[in-house]
Scaffold this motif. Structure first.
Motif, mmCIF file in Angstrom:
data_model
loop_
_atom_site.group_PDB
_atom_site.id
_atom_site.type_symbol
_atom_site.label_atom_id
_atom_site.label_comp_id
_atom_site.label_asym_id
_atom_site.label_seq_id
_atom_site.Cartn_x
_atom_site.Cartn_y
_atom_site.Cartn_z
ATOM 1 N N PRO A 154 0.802 -1.231 0.000
ATOM 2 C CA PRO A 154 0.000 0.000 0.000
ATOM 3 C C PRO A 154 0.835 1.281 0.000
ATOM 4 O O PRO A 154 0.333 2.345 -0.347
ATOM 5 N N LEU A 155 2.105 1.189 0.373
ATOM 6 C CA LEU A 155 2.940 2.397 0.333
ATOM 7 C C LEU A 155 2.971 2.983 -1.073
ATOM 8 O O LEU A 155 3.134 4.189 -1.252
ATOM 9 N N ARG A 156 2.814 2.129 -2.062
ATOM 10 C CA ARG A 156 2.875 2.594 -3.453
ATOM 11 C C ARG A 156 1.868 3.699 -3.725
ATOM 12 O O ARG A 156 2.096 4.543 -4.587
ATOM 13 N N MET A 157 0.748 3.714 -2.997
ATOM 14 C CA MET A 157 -0.250 4.781 -3.202
ATOM 15 C C MET A 157 0.363 6.142 -2.866
ATOM 16 O O MET A 157 0.177 7.121 -3.574
ATOM 17 N N LEU A 158 1.104 6.167 -1.772
ATOM 18 C CA LEU A 158 1.738 7.426 -1.373
ATOM 19 C C LEU A 158 2.894 7.763 -2.318
ATOM 20 O O LEU A 158 3.131 8.918 -2.644
ATOM 21 N N ARG A 159 3.599 6.719 -2.757
ATOM 22 C CA ARG A 159 4.678 6.936 -3.726
ATOM 23 C C ARG A 159 4.133 7.580 -5.002
ATOM 24 O O ARG A 159 4.738 8.497 -5.549
ATOM 25 N N ALA A 160 2.985 7.143 -5.456
ATOM 26 C CA ALA A 160 2.397 7.723 -6.670
ATOM 27 C C ALA A 160 2.278 9.235 -6.490
ATOM 28 O O ALA A 160 2.668 10.014 -7.368
ATOM 29 N N ILE A 161 1.801 9.638 -5.336
ATOM 30 C CA ILE A 161 1.564 11.064 -5.107
ATOM 31 C C ILE A 161 2.883 11.806 -4.872
ATOM 32 O O ILE A 161 3.027 12.957 -5.266
ATOM 33 N N ARG A 162 3.886 11.126 -4.300
ATOM 34 C CA ARG A 162 5.166 11.824 -4.147
ATOM 35 C C ARG A 162 5.825 12.046 -5.520
ATOM 36 O O ARG A 162 6.527 13.032 -5.723
ATOM 37 N N PHE A 163 5.558 11.156 -6.481
ATOM 38 C CA PHE A 163 6.107 11.388 -7.821
ATOM 39 C C PHE A 163 5.414 12.574 -8.484
ATOM 40 O O PHE A 163 6.024 13.294 -9.265
ATOM 41 N N LYS A 195 6.996 8.002 6.388
ATOM 42 C CA LYS A 195 7.719 9.245 6.650
ATOM 43 C C LYS A 195 8.698 9.557 5.506
ATOM 44 O O LYS A 195 8.787 10.691 5.049
ATOM 45 N N ASP A 196 9.430 8.552 5.070
ATOM 46 C CA ASP A 196 10.390 8.754 3.978
ATOM 47 C C ASP A 196 9.728 9.330 2.727
ATOM 48 O O ASP A 196 10.209 10.302 2.139
ATOM 49 N N GLU A 197 8.628 8.727 2.332
ATOM 50 C CA GLU A 197 7.944 9.198 1.119
ATOM 51 C C GLU A 197 7.333 10.578 1.361
ATOM 52 O O GLU A 197 7.353 11.436 0.479
ATOM 53 N N THR A 198 6.815 10.790 2.562
ATOM 54 C CA THR A 198 6.198 12.089 2.870
ATOM 55 C C THR A 198 7.245 13.208 2.826
ATOM 56 O O THR A 198 6.968 14.305 2.336
ATOM 57 N N ASP A 199 8.429 12.919 3.327
ATOM 58 C CA ASP A 199 9.496 13.923 3.280
ATOM 59 C C ASP A 199 9.745 14.374 1.846
ATOM 60 O O ASP A 199 9.850 15.570 1.569
ATOM 61 N N THR A 200 9.855 13.412 0.961
ATOM 62 C CA THR A 200 10.098 13.762 -0.448
ATOM 63 C C THR A 200 8.887 14.492 -1.023
ATOM 64 O O THR A 200 9.029 15.455 -1.777
ATOM 65 N N GLU A 239 -0.056 26.734 2.422
ATOM 66 C CA GLU A 239 1.308 26.788 1.884
ATOM 67 C C GLU A 239 1.230 27.070 0.381
ATOM 68 O O GLU A 239 0.514 26.395 -0.340
ATOM 69 N N THR A 240 1.991 28.077 -0.050
ATOM 70 C CA THR A 240 1.857 28.449 -1.457
ATOM 71 C C THR A 240 2.802 27.690 -2.382
ATOM 72 O O THR A 240 2.527 27.536 -3.563
ATOM 73 N N SER A 241 3.939 27.231 -1.859
ATOM 74 C CA SER A 241 4.830 26.489 -2.764
ATOM 75 C C SER A 241 5.070 25.072 -2.240
ATOM 76 O O SER A 241 4.317 24.151 -2.533
ATOM 77 N N HIS A 242 6.087 24.895 -1.438
ATOM 78 C CA HIS A 242 6.372 23.570 -0.884
ATOM 79 C C HIS A 242 7.150 23.776 0.397
ATOM 80 O O HIS A 242 7.605 24.877 0.695
ATOM 81 N N PHE A 243 7.316 22.709 1.158
ATOM 82 C CA PHE A 243 8.042 22.831 2.425
ATOM 83 C C PHE A 243 9.528 22.564 2.229
ATOM 84 O O PHE A 243 9.924 21.883 1.289
ATOM 85 N N GLU A 244 10.310 23.113 3.142
ATOM 86 C CA GLU A 244 11.754 22.863 3.111
ATOM 87 C C GLU A 244 12.080 21.569 3.852
ATOM 88 O O GLU A 244 13.115 20.965 3.603
ATOM 89 N N SER A 245 11.233 21.210 4.785
ATOM 90 C CA SER A 245 11.516 20.039 5.614
ATOM 91 C C SER A 245 10.263 19.659 6.391
ATOM 92 O O SER A 245 9.288 20.425 6.431
ATOM 93 N N PHE A 246 10.323 18.514 7.028
ATOM 94 C CA PHE A 246 9.197 18.080 7.863
ATOM 95 C C PHE A 246 8.996 19.061 9.024
ATOM 96 O O PHE A 246 7.869 19.405 9.374
ATOM 97 N N SER A 247 10.098 19.536 9.598
ATOM 98 C CA SER A 247 10.009 20.490 10.705
ATOM 99 C C SER A 247 9.301 21.773 10.273
ATOM 100 O O SER A 247 8.553 22.375 11.042
ATOM 101 N N HIS A 248 9.580 22.182 9.065
ATOM 102 C CA HIS A 248 8.923 23.369 8.509
ATOM 103 C C HIS A 248 7.397 23.161 8.489
ATOM 104 O O HIS A 248 6.635 24.022 8.940
ATOM 105 N N MET A 249 6.998 21.994 8.029
ATOM 106 C CA MET A 249 5.566 21.708 7.973
ATOM 107 C C MET A 249 4.946 21.721 9.379
ATOM 108 O O MET A 249 3.903 22.333 9.609
#
Ligand code: ATP
Ligand code: MG
Length: 397
Positions: A154-163, A195-200, A239-249
């Motif tokens: 099921p991680l692949r679902m999140l991977r799809a969105i990280r791509f 977490k790994d995929e979410t970071d990306t 958020e208008t663009s993207h995050f720099e890191s998980f801590s930023h989020m």
């Protein structure tokens, strides 16, 4: 462009040749081939081969057995690391994987068609699933049946969105439908992998588009904390663009809604101590900024790596505006960079107050001195500090 001209491939070609000369097949595979075709930077080179981990180990001096049971070893070769994995296939009945001796089976075991590509040392591409076409059409599509792929992992679902976040691709219709249907299965996946995929994902340049998919498929409602606290999704949307890191989020979320503390966010998401510290420093700086605007104290407390997220959160929150240059200017004008640079320390203070027992007052006094020096209310000289102490008694005194 010839693959020889690309540094990352050129360096790895002798490694593939060594496997070939020993009688094995070996190919570049996955993300590196995809990125090569897309013309974007290659992160890491993954290699797939019919050699078993033991056979690979015999051919190279430095081999790290990171996941032999999954067929993966890391080969160190001319100061670079390569993930070398033995061909795998899935058992149709048990859903378990087995080693295979056929590249086609290995490619069918992969997640998306754009990742199911292999390339030999001459740059010839093996493509059984129209992966090149998907890249051309900028589409993320599961290999064969999407629901089966997502049930397997099921991680692949999140991977799809990280791509999506990385490449601005769209998710193909059936693949998207399968995510819609199976989104709950992500709850069974190990948090480290999520977490790994979410970071990306959150750092991807097309995060906003990815967030649309996360929301639209409701996959986000199955992620830790977002599941029980749906209001946070709307905050992400600010958020208008993207995050720099998980801590930023985390710092942004906390600035808008105090229901979940930064340390809880980090804990539930299996973040590191460094991430927790960063999230707390950002939060503390944001509160200080809200109260007094930009000060030397904020510049003092905030490591340079957090400048960008800090400025971005202020911008997102519409708390006036601050530029990186302004922040840097404050930093440049600091009289001290750390507490070590104070002209007094705990020992000296104890000497000045021989009748006091070591205790909380010491830390409080040092904190007060540090703050006053940083804010230019006090000159960092022993005599001046001594004088200052006498007219600034501690609150607890
Ligand atoms: P990046 O460029 O970010 O490294 P990547 O596509 O190489 O992206 P990795 O996680 O390094 O991603 O995975 C390497 C390859 O292994 C993928 O391209 C894909 O072929 C395969 N792969 C990785 N994770 C999975 C998975 N969960 N299910 C199926 N195949 C996977
Ligand atoms: Mg990779």
């Amino acid at each position: 462009m010839e693959i020889q001209r690309i540094d990352a491939f050129r360096k790895a070609i002798p490694l593939l040749k060594r496997l070939n000369q020993a009688g094995f097949e070996a190919y570049f595979v996955g993300g590196c081939v995809r990125n090569y075709l897309l013309g974007v930077d290659i992160n890491d080179i993954d290699i797939t081969t019919d050699a078993t981990p033991e056979q690979v180990e015999k051919l190279f001096h430095q081999v790290i057995p990171v996941g032999v049971e999954h067929g993966t070893v890391i080969v160190r070769f001319h100061d670079q690391s390569y993930e070398v994995t033995t061909y795998r296939k899935k058992d149709a009945n048990t859903n378990e994987f087995h080693f295979s001796d056929r590249i086609d089976e290995d490619l069918l075991y992969r997640d998306f068609t754009m990742n199911a590509l292999a390339m030999d040392i001459h740059g010839r591409i093996i493509d059984y699933v129209e992966g090149k076409k998907a890249i051309k059409n900028r589409l993320i599509e599961a290999v064969n049946d999407a629901e089966s792929r997502f049930r397997e992992d099921p991680l692949r679902m999140l991977r799809a969105i990280r791509f999506v976040a990385q490449f601005n691709f769209s998710i193909e219709r059936r693949t998207l439908q399968a995510i819609n249907n199976l989104r709950h299965l992500i709850e069974g996946v190990a948090i480290e992998r999520i977490k790994d995929e979410t970071d990306t994902l959150i750092k991807g340049p097309y995060f906003k588009k990815a967030l649309y998919y996360l929301h639209h498929t409701k996959l986000i409602y199955s992620l830790p904390l977002f599941k029980e606290h749906k209001q946070f999704i709307e905050i992400l949307e600010k958020e208008t663009s993207h995050f720099e890191s998980f801590s930023h989020m985390v710092a942004l979320l906390y600035s808008y809604d105090r229901t979940i503390t930064p340390s809880r966010w980090i804990k539930e998401w299996n973040g590191s101590n460094k991430e927790k510290k960063d999230a707390q420093l950002l939060t503390e700086a944001l509160f200080a900024y809200e109260k007094d605007g930009m000060t030397l104290w904020i510049a003092y407390r905030l490591p340079e790596a957090l400048h960008k997220p800090f400025v971005k959160i202020i911008d997102t929150m519409d708390e006036g505006s601050l530029s990186i240059e302004q922040l840097r200017y404050f930093t440049k004008n600091l009289t001290i960079r750390s507490r070590d640079e104070l002209k007094v320390n705990g020992y000296l203070l104890m000497k000045w107050f021989p009748n006091r027992k070591r205790g909380k007052w010491l830390k409080e006094m040092l904190d007060a001195i540090e703050y006053a020096v940083v804010m230019n209310q006090l000159v960092n000289e022993e005599e001046k500090i001594k004088e200052w102490i006498t007219c600034h008694p501690l609150a607890t005194d």
